[in-house]
Design a protein around this motif. Structure first.
Motif, PDB file in Angstrom:
ATOM      1  N   ILE A  86       0.833  -1.202   0.000  1.00 38.04           N
ATOM      2  CA  ILE A  86       0.000   0.000   0.000  1.00 38.04           C
ATOM      3  C   ILE A  86       0.867   1.252   0.000  1.00 38.04           C
ATOM      4  O   ILE A  86       0.631   2.199  -0.772  1.00 38.04           O
ATOM      5  CB  ILE A  86      -0.948   0.002   1.220  1.00 38.04           C
ATOM      6  N   ILE A  87       1.903   1.286   0.848  1.00 33.57           N
ATOM      7  CA  ILE A  87       2.775   2.465   0.916  1.00 33.57           C
ATOM      8  C   ILE A  87       3.474   2.678  -0.417  1.00 33.57           C
ATOM      9  O   ILE A  87       3.506   3.806  -0.949  1.00 33.57           O
ATOM     10  CB  ILE A  87       3.792   2.311   2.053  1.00 33.57           C
ATOM     11  N   PHE A  88       4.039   1.615  -0.992  1.00 32.22           N
ATOM     12  CA  PHE A  88       4.727   1.761  -2.271  1.00 32.22           C
ATOM     13  C   PHE A  88       3.745   2.179  -3.364  1.00 32.22           C
ATOM     14  O   PHE A  88       4.072   3.027  -4.217  1.00 32.22           O
ATOM     15  CB  PHE A  88       5.419   0.452  -2.666  1.00 32.22           C
ATOM     16  N   SER A  89       2.548   1.609  -3.354  1.00 29.01           N
ATOM     17  CA  SER A  89       1.563   1.921  -4.392  1.00 29.01           C
ATOM     18  C   SER A  89       1.140   3.382  -4.327  1.00 29.01           C
ATOM     19  O   SER A  89       0.978   4.029  -5.366  1.00 29.01           O
ATOM     20  CB  SER A  89       0.341   1.009  -4.253  1.00 29.01           C
ATOM     21  N   ARG A  90       0.960   3.916  -3.135  1.00 27.91           N
ATOM     22  CA  ARG A  90       0.631   5.337  -3.010  1.00 27.91           C
ATOM     23  C   ARG A  90       1.719   6.206  -3.635  1.00 27.91           C
ATOM     24  O   ARG A  90       1.429   7.158  -4.372  1.00 27.91           O
ATOM     25  CB  ARG A  90       0.447   5.712  -1.543  1.00 27.91           C
ATOM     26  N   HIS A  91       2.973   5.881  -3.335  1.00 27.26           N
ATOM     27  CA  HIS A  91       4.084   6.649  -3.911  1.00 27.26           C
ATOM     28  C   HIS A  91       4.104   6.516  -5.434  1.00 27.26           C
ATOM     29  O   HIS A  91       4.318   7.504  -6.145  1.00 27.26           O
ATOM     30  CB  HIS A  91       5.418   6.186  -3.316  1.00 27.26           C
ATOM     31  N   ALA A  92       3.901   5.297  -5.940  1.00 31.32           N
ATOM     32  CA  ALA A  92       3.922   5.079  -7.386  1.00 31.32           C
ATOM     33  C   ALA A  92       2.789   5.838  -8.073  1.00 31.32           C
ATOM     34  O   ALA A  92       2.985   6.459  -9.132  1.00 31.32           O
ATOM     35  CB  ALA A  92       3.822   3.580  -7.693  1.00 31.32           C
ATOM     36  N   ASP A 200     -10.035   4.245   5.702  1.00 33.58           N
ATOM     37  CA  ASP A 200     -10.021   5.049   4.489  1.00 33.58           C
ATOM     38  C   ASP A 200      -8.604   5.134   3.942  1.00 33.58           C
ATOM     39  O   ASP A 200      -7.642   4.689   4.573  1.00 33.58           O
ATOM     40  CB  ASP A 200     -10.607   6.443   4.741  1.00 33.58           C
ATOM     41  N   SER A 201      -8.481   5.722   2.768  1.00 29.67           N
ATOM     42  CA  SER A 201      -7.210   5.703   2.046  1.00 29.67           C
ATOM     43  C   SER A 201      -6.134   6.566   2.683  1.00 29.67           C
ATOM     44  O   SER A 201      -4.975   6.510   2.266  1.00 29.67           O
ATOM     45  CB  SER A 201      -7.431   6.135   0.591  1.00 29.67           C
ATOM     46  N   ALA A 202      -6.479   7.362   3.679  1.00 34.59           N
ATOM     47  CA  ALA A 202      -5.481   8.181   4.374  1.00 34.59           C
ATOM     48  C   ALA A 202      -4.876   7.466   5.575  1.00 34.59           C
ATOM     49  O   ALA A 202      -3.956   7.982   6.196  1.00 34.59           O
ATOM     50  CB  ALA A 202      -6.106   9.506   4.823  1.00 34.59           C
ATOM     51  N   SER A 203      -5.384   6.293   5.913  1.00 31.71           N
ATOM     52  CA  SER A 203      -4.947   5.629   7.138  1.00 31.71           C
ATOM     53  C   SER A 203      -3.547   5.037   6.971  1.00 31.71           C
ATOM     54  O   SER A 203      -3.092   4.748   5.868  1.00 31.71           O
ATOM     55  CB  SER A 203      -5.941   4.529   7.523  1.00 31.71           C
ATOM     56  N   ASN A 204      -2.879   4.881   8.105  1.00 37.70           N
ATOM     57  CA  ASN A 204      -1.581   4.222   8.153  1.00 37.70           C
ATOM     58  C   ASN A 204      -1.836   2.715   8.236  1.00 37.70           C
ATOM     59  O   ASN A 204      -2.314   2.227   9.263  1.00 37.70           O
ATOM     60  CB  ASN A 204      -0.805   4.707   9.375  1.00 37.70           C
TER      61      ASN A 204
END
Length: 249
Positions: A86-92, A200-204
């Motif tokens: 999820i973290i990598f996908s957000r950055h990509a 939601d999409s802002a969560s850690n």
């Protein structure tokens, strides 16, 4: 926590995320239609290639209810790897969106009155003892329900998160219940997995999943008596989290 659950209960945990995001500006006025992908097709293909090159396979890529809104669904994986994805996908997504001159938003409620961006979290169990896991999933649903007001602090961590939850629109959960079909329920208990619909999409994802694993460790405690409401604001969820000494320690 993953190792402890395996050691104590013979459970192997897999988590699959559904990551929603909004791309703008978008001139198309179509939703739930394949044509809504056309303005962003080259961008989405670039994102998907980047993820695949880095070992992240998308189970499905869907157009959603909102204009310019999309969802990437990931196959279930070991919890830490699922969070990494999820973290990598957000950055990509952000990186390639900028290259194509558009903005990617993971705000839970980008604009009032439009579909919100969720991070539905699917939990599945593999029992190394070979027994049926459905009772454990139900116990997990009960455990989540009993501390859901505190979990909301991690699953819905921003003021904007409650703009999504307060509307009750576009699939946002409105009741701290679990059901198999009702999308207004906070948790959906399916045959072989549990879908937690509050995040939601802002969560850690790391903190949120850590709390869910904590719920799973205590799922054998059938706590039906205390069923709090979904918090209406960040202050309420913060207070509930701080008052839950086991979860917040």
């Amino acid at each position: 926590q993953v190792k402890q659950l395996d050691h104590d209960h013979g459970l192997e945990i897999s988590i699959g995320f559904e990551l929603e995001f909004t791309l703008s500006p978008c001139n198309a006025q179509l939703a739930y239609d394949a044509a809504s992908r056309l303005p962003f097709d080259d961008l989405l293909q670039a994102i998907e290639r980047s993820l695949l090159e880095n070992g992240i396979s998308i189970a499905s890529s869907n157009f959603e209810q909102g204009t310019g809104q999309f969802e990437f669904s990931f196959s279930p994986a070991e919890p830490l790897r699922a969070c990494d994805q999820i973290i990598f996908s957000r950055h990509a997504i952000n990186h390639h969106a900028q290259k194509f001159g558009v903005t990617a938003s993971f705000l839970p409620q980008p604009v009032n009155g439009v579909p919100a961006n969720a991070l539905h979290t699917n939990i599945s169990l593999a029992n190394t003892h070979g027994t049926n896991n459905n009772p454990t999933l139900r116990q997990l649903a009960i455990s989540i329900q009993s501390i859901n007001d505190a979990l909301a602090f991690l699953a819905a961590p921003t003021i904007n998160s409650y703009r999504r939850l307060s509307t009750g629109q576009f699939g946002a959960p409105t009741a701290n219940t679990f059901d198999s079909a009702d999308k207004r329920a906070c948790t959906r208990l399916m045959n072989d997995y549990l879908e937690y619909r509050l995040p939601d999409s802002a969560s850690n994802p790391y903190l949120m999943c850590s709390a869910l694993l904590f719920s799973l460790k205590t799922a054998h405690q059938d706590r039906k008596n205390n069923v709090p409401a979904i918090p209406s604001n960040l202050q309420s969820s913060t207070r509930a989290y701080r008052n839950n000494s086991d979860l917040s320690r």
